[in-house]
Design an enzyme around this catalytic site. Structure first.
Site, short mmCIF file in Angstrom:
data_model
loop_
_atom_site.label_atom_id
_atom_site.label_comp_id
_atom_site.label_asym_id
_atom_site.label_seq_id
_atom_site.Cartn_x
_atom_site.Cartn_y
_atom_site.Cartn_z
N ASP A 29 0.84 -1.21 0.00
CA ASP A 29 0.00 0.00 0.00
C ASP A 29 0.87 1.26 0.00
O ASP A 29 1.99 1.25 0.50
CB ASP A 29 -0.91 -0.03 1.24
CG ASP A 29 -2.06 0.95 1.11
OD1 ASP A 29 -2.37 1.40 -0.02
OD2 ASP A 29 -2.67 1.27 2.15
N TRP A 34 2.94 7.99 -2.30
CA TRP A 34 4.33 8.16 -2.71
C TRP A 34 4.41 9.11 -3.91
O TRP A 34 5.24 10.03 -3.94
CB TRP A 34 4.94 6.79 -3.06
CG TRP A 34 6.39 6.87 -3.45
CD1 TRP A 34 7.47 6.74 -2.62
CD2 TRP A 34 6.92 7.13 -4.75
NE1 TRP A 34 8.63 6.89 -3.32
CE2 TRP A 34 8.33 7.13 -4.64
CE3 TRP A 34 6.34 7.35 -6.00
CZ2 TRP A 34 9.18 7.34 -5.72
CZ3 TRP A 34 7.18 7.57 -7.10
CH2 TRP A 34 8.58 7.56 -6.95
N SER A 74 -7.52 -5.31 -5.09
CA SER A 74 -8.60 -5.88 -4.29
C SER A 74 -9.91 -5.81 -5.07
O SER A 74 -10.04 -5.02 -6.02
CB SER A 74 -8.75 -5.11 -2.98
OG SER A 74 -9.39 -3.87 -3.19
N ASN A 77 -11.03 -2.39 -5.30
CA ASN A 77 -10.27 -1.40 -6.08
C ASN A 77 -10.94 -1.04 -7.42
O ASN A 77 -10.57 -0.06 -8.06
CB ASN A 77 -8.83 -1.87 -6.33
CG ASN A 77 -7.95 -1.81 -5.09
OD1 ASN A 77 -7.03 -2.61 -4.92
ND2 ASN A 77 -8.20 -0.86 -4.20
N ARG A 80 -12.13 2.61 -7.99
CA ARG A 80 -11.24 3.74 -8.30
C ARG A 80 -11.58 4.31 -9.68
O ARG A 80 -12.27 3.67 -10.47
CB ARG A 80 -9.78 3.25 -8.30
CG ARG A 80 -9.38 2.80 -6.92
CD ARG A 80 -7.91 2.50 -6.84
NE ARG A 80 -7.57 2.16 -5.46
CZ ARG A 80 -6.37 2.24 -4.95
NH1 ARG A 80 -5.36 2.61 -5.70
NH2 ARG A 80 -6.16 1.92 -3.69
N SER A 205 -8.08 -4.72 4.97
CA SER A 205 -8.67 -4.42 3.66
C SER A 205 -9.07 -5.68 2.89
O SER A 205 -8.81 -5.81 1.69
CB SER A 205 -7.72 -3.55 2.83
OG SER A 205 -7.43 -2.34 3.50
C1 IPE Z 1 -5.37 -2.66 -0.23
O1 IPE Z 1 -5.04 -1.32 -0.34
C2 IPE Z 1 -5.35 -3.32 -1.58
C3 IPE Z 1 -4.04 -3.44 -2.18
C4 IPE Z 1 -2.90 -3.09 -1.67
C5 IPE Z 1 -4.05 -4.03 -3.49
P1 IPE Z 1 -6.16 -0.20 -0.49
O2 IPE Z 1 -5.45 1.09 -0.64
O3 IPE Z 1 -7.12 -0.57 -1.56
O4 IPE Z 1 -6.90 -0.31 0.92
P2 IPE Z 1 -7.76 0.75 1.69
O5 IPE Z 1 -8.70 1.36 0.71
O6 IPE Z 1 -6.81 1.76 2.25
O7 IPE Z 1 -8.42 -0.03 2.77
C1 IPE Z 2 -1.55 0.33 -3.38
O1 IPE Z 2 -1.32 1.69 -3.37
C2 IPE Z 2 -1.72 -0.23 -4.77
C3 IPE Z 2 -3.08 -0.65 -5.10
C4 IPE Z 2 -4.11 -0.65 -4.29
C5 IPE Z 2 -3.29 -1.12 -6.45
P1 IPE Z 2 -2.51 2.73 -3.37
O2 IPE Z 2 -2.86 3.04 -4.78
O3 IPE Z 2 -3.62 2.24 -2.53
O4 IPE Z 2 -1.81 3.98 -2.72
P2 IPE Z 2 -2.44 4.96 -1.64
O5 IPE Z 2 -2.97 4.13 -0.53
O6 IPE Z 2 -3.51 5.71 -2.36
O7 IPE Z 2 -1.30 5.81 -1.22
MG MG Z 3 -4.06 2.43 -0.55
#
Ligand code: IPE
Ligand code: IPE
Ligand code: MG
Length: 249
Positions: A29, A34, A74, A77, A80, A205
């Site tokens: 995550d 970043w 996930s 996801n 998004r 998550s």
């Molecule tokens: C969990 O991260 C899923 C992955 C790393 C693929 P998320 O960024 O989707 O989780 P939440 O939304 O913070 O719970």
């Molecule tokens: C994890 O990083 C990667 C995926 C969930 C695909 P994020 O995209 O969730 O990054 P943050 O949590 O928004 O920083």
């Molecule tokens: Mg995240």
């Protein structure tokens, strides 16, 4: 794969090779944060995250860890922006295509867990190819959770078992933990000993809900693209300091 010139090619001396986790799982995550921190669009974080993953996989091999399972996408996801989802799907496909040859040479055995049927067809094809090609490899067992949700996994296991009961193949009394586990996506690789989550969030998550019942948890503030061998070293050191009691005294 790119090997970043890194100290720590070998297992650091303060770690006990006999007491390493056999199976490490990672919630990767913090890619978006970043990127934001560096004034870049989110997708750049995902791109950098791939380099981190490549080095972690190598590191596991160098240090003698047998299985690595990572959360790449996930089932939640999908919520998004379409642009980001599409970028990720294309990225997964491209990375798989580019890395397959090297994974073969490094004897990596690739597996995917999750509801793969609803992924883009071309990605499904790349997944099928990488799983089939690496099936007999004897090196590290590398599992990628894509369109994965722990609750969904449990529900599909229940459904499969219910069908067997309905067909008279098994009796309800025969359903126990061992039988249930055989219907989970992770039946071959089993439960993680250590679960790492980067970027500080203290939640699962929907990752491996059943399998982490007795995993040791390690959360670091470090964002996934910055997670390196040194960070992994800290996680393993923390793991080795713990006493795993499994409910006993
Ligand atoms: C969990 O991260 C899923 C992955 C790393 C693929 P998320 O960024 O989707 O989780 P939440 O939304 O913070 O719970
Ligand atoms: C994890 O990083 C990667 C995926 C969930 C695909 P994020 O995209 O969730 O990054 P943050 O949590 O928004 O920083
Ligand atoms: Mg995240």
């Amino acid at each position: 794969m790119i090997t970043k010139p890194s100290a720590l090619q070998q297992l650091p001396a303060d770690l006990d090779a006999e007491r390493l986790p056999k199976h490490v799982a990672v919630i990767m995550d913090g890619n978006g944060r970043w990127a934001k921190l560096h004034g870049m669009p989110r997708f750049m974080g995902h791109r950098r995250g791939v380099d981190t993953l490549k080095d972690l996989l190598r590191c596991c091999r160098d240090w003698g860890i047998q299985a690595l399972t990572v959360y790449a996408f996930s089932s939640e996801n999908w919520g998004r922006p379409l642009e980001e989802v599409n970028f990720l799907m294309t990225l997964f496909e491209r990375v798989l295509r580019q890395e397959l040859q090297e994974m073969m040479e490094e004897n990596v055995r690739i597996n995917f867990v999750g509801n793969l049927d609803s992924l883009p067809k071309s990605l499904q094809e790349e997944i099928r190819r990488s799983v089939e090609n690496t099936r007999n490899n004897q090196g590290i067992h590398f599992t990628i959770a894509t369109n994965y949700g722990g609750r969904q996994e449990i529900v599909q296991a229940c459904r499969a078992i219910a069908e067997q009961v309905q067909q008279g193949l098994i009796q309800p009394e025969q359903i126990d933990e061992a039988l249930f586990e055989r219907h989970l996506y992770t039946s071959e690789v089993g439960d993680p000993d250590l679960l790492i989550r980067t970027s500080g969030e203290m939640r699962l998550s929907n990752f491996l809900l059943w399998q982490v019942a007795y995993s040791e948890l390690y959360v670091t503030e470090t964002l996934w693209p910055d997670f390196n061998r040194e960070e992994f070293h800290y996680a393993l050191r923390s793991y080795q300091k713990r006493e795993r009691r499994f409910g006993k005294v």
